[in-house]
Motif scaffolding. Structure first.
Motif, PDB file in Angstrom:
ATOM      1  N   VAL A  96      -8.387   8.921 -38.655  1.00  0.00           N
ATOM      2  CA  VAL A  96      -7.483   9.806 -39.379  1.00  0.00           C
ATOM      3  C   VAL A  96      -8.255  10.968 -39.977  1.00  0.00           C
ATOM      4  O   VAL A  96      -7.792  12.105 -40.002  1.00  0.00           O
ATOM      5  N   ASN A 153       6.527  20.268 -38.694  1.00  0.00           N
ATOM      6  CA  ASN A 153       6.475  18.840 -39.006  1.00  0.00           C
ATOM      7  C   ASN A 153       7.855  18.351 -39.378  1.00  0.00           C
ATOM      8  O   ASN A 153       8.574  19.025 -40.123  1.00  0.00           O
ATOM      9  N   THR A 174      -1.298  15.467 -42.764  1.00  0.00           N
ATOM     10  CA  THR A 174      -1.866  14.119 -42.702  1.00  0.00           C
ATOM     11  C   THR A 174      -2.514  13.742 -44.021  1.00  0.00           C
ATOM     12  O   THR A 174      -2.329  12.631 -44.531  1.00  0.00           O
ATOM     13  N   ARG A 178      -1.234  10.841 -46.729  1.00  0.00           N
ATOM     14  CA  ARG A 178      -2.128   9.716 -47.046  1.00  0.00           C
ATOM     15  C   ARG A 178      -2.602   9.732 -48.487  1.00  0.00           C
ATOM     16  O   ARG A 178      -2.544   8.715 -49.184  1.00  0.00           O
ATOM     17  N   ILE A 185      -1.142   4.928 -43.489  1.00  0.00           N
ATOM     18  CA  ILE A 185      -1.210   5.372 -42.105  1.00  0.00           C
ATOM     19  C   ILE A 185      -2.091   4.428 -41.293  1.00  0.00           C
ATOM     20  O   ILE A 185      -3.232   4.146 -41.671  1.00  0.00           O
ATOM     21  N   ARG A 187      -2.144   4.704 -37.530  1.00  0.00           N
ATOM     22  CA  ARG A 187      -2.614   5.380 -36.320  1.00  0.00           C
ATOM     23  C   ARG A 187      -1.846   6.683 -36.119  1.00  0.00           C
ATOM     24  O   ARG A 187      -0.768   6.881 -36.689  1.00  0.00           O
ATOM     25  N   ILE A 188      -2.443   7.542 -35.292  1.00  0.00           N
ATOM     26  CA  ILE A 188      -1.813   8.802 -34.900  1.00  0.00           C
ATOM     27  C   ILE A 188      -1.980   8.938 -33.398  1.00  0.00           C
ATOM     28  O   ILE A 188      -3.084   8.793 -32.874  1.00  0.00           O
ATOM     29  N   THR A 220       2.544  10.256 -36.428  1.00  0.00           N
ATOM     30  CA  THR A 220       1.853   9.437 -37.421  1.00  0.00           C
ATOM     31  C   THR A 220       2.678   8.187 -37.714  1.00  0.00           C
ATOM     32  O   THR A 220       3.861   8.283 -38.035  1.00  0.00           O
ATOM     33  N   TYR A 221       2.029   7.019 -37.601  1.00  0.00           N
ATOM     34  CA  TYR A 221       2.705   5.737 -37.789  1.00  0.00           C
ATOM     35  C   TYR A 221       2.173   5.009 -39.019  1.00  0.00           C
ATOM     36  O   TYR A 221       0.990   5.148 -39.372  1.00  0.00           O
ATOM     37  N   ASP A 222       3.038   4.200 -39.645  1.00  0.00           N
ATOM     38  CA  ASP A 222       2.570   3.344 -40.728  1.00  0.00           C
ATOM     39  C   ASP A 222       2.157   1.994 -40.153  1.00  0.00           C
ATOM     40  O   ASP A 222       2.156   1.781 -38.935  1.00  0.00           O
TER      41      ASP A 222
END
Length: 249
Positions: A96, A153, A174, A178, A185, A187-188, A220-222
């Protein structure tokens, strides 16, 4: 003399430590305020700050020195180059902080923000939403003012409610998600493809209509695998290249 204070990070043991440290420090340098000191802490202090060995820290600093972001003087210490700015190549190795570093160090204009319908091209990432918070920014070279990319975004509304638009003038989305919003976060994912500039992109980036651009989509995923933010960025094709390095370990 007061030293520059870099941000902290959580290191991923699956990636080279020197790379993660160099990218985090790079993001801190490019995102610094004008009044921040130019002198960096000592190698030993930086190694303690990041929780790595002095040897790892030296390797990270050499990466930044080779890029021209810092200069190292025997006995005097290590200093940030006052005119340090992001170079054209974008190198991603999966952290990240690498994403944050590559998005830092540009002038940013927030063109518009507010609720907007989720576009069809990204609807698959927000199947439960018909509307998201949209942010449109134009970024440019710090020295010349020349526009280099424009980014849109789309962020989940519950997260956008905690975003101060002023933060997006200084930091990438990002980092805001965060470090300011507190999003977890995991992964992206990045997709880059060649396209031709449409009328809006040509106008914003000041390039001829139908000239080559790099079209980037980042999701962007949690930690639950839920998309939090989808970024769609058009980069000037004459100013950027993307290199992806895969770690075989």
């Amino acid at each position: 003399m007061t030293s520059f204070a870099p941000d902290s990070i959580v290191l991923n043991r699956k990636l080279p430590l020197w790379y993660q440290v160099s990218q985090s420090l790079r993001a801190s340098i490019l995102g610094r305020s004008p009044q921040d000191p130019l002198r960096l802490p000592t190698e030993e202090q930086l190694a303690g700050h990041y929780g790595v060995s002095v040897l790892t820290m030296r390797q990270a600093l050499k990466e930044l020195e080779d890029e021209g972001l810092i200069t190292r003087h025997r006995r005097r210490g290590t200093f940030i180059e006052p005119g340090a700015r992001r170079g054209a190549p974008v190198r991603l190795l999966g952290s990240v902080d690498a994403i944050v570093a590559q998005q830092s160090g540009m002038t940013t204009e927030l063109l518009e923000h507010g609720p907007a319908p989720v576009p069809a091209e990204i609807a698959e990432y927000f199947p439960d939403l018909s509307e998201a918070a949209a942010y449109h920014r134009l970024r440019g070279d710090e020295k010349t003012g020349e526009p280099t990319n424009h980014a849109r975004n789309w962020v989940r509304p519950e997260l956008a409610a905690r975003i101060d638009p002023a933060d997006l003038l200084r930091w990438p989305m990002t980092k805001v998600l965060r470090d300011v919003v507190g999003a977890d976060i995991s992964r992206i994912t990045d997709t880059v493809e060649a396209r031709l500039a449409d009328p809006e992109t040509a106008r914003l980036l000041q390039v001829p209509l139908l000239s080559p651009i790099l079209h980037y989509t980042g999701v962007t995923y949690d930690t639950d695998g839920r998309p939090l933010d989808v970024a769609v960025i058009n980069y000037r094709g004459d100013r950027f290249s993307f290199t992806v390095t895969l770690d075989a370990t």
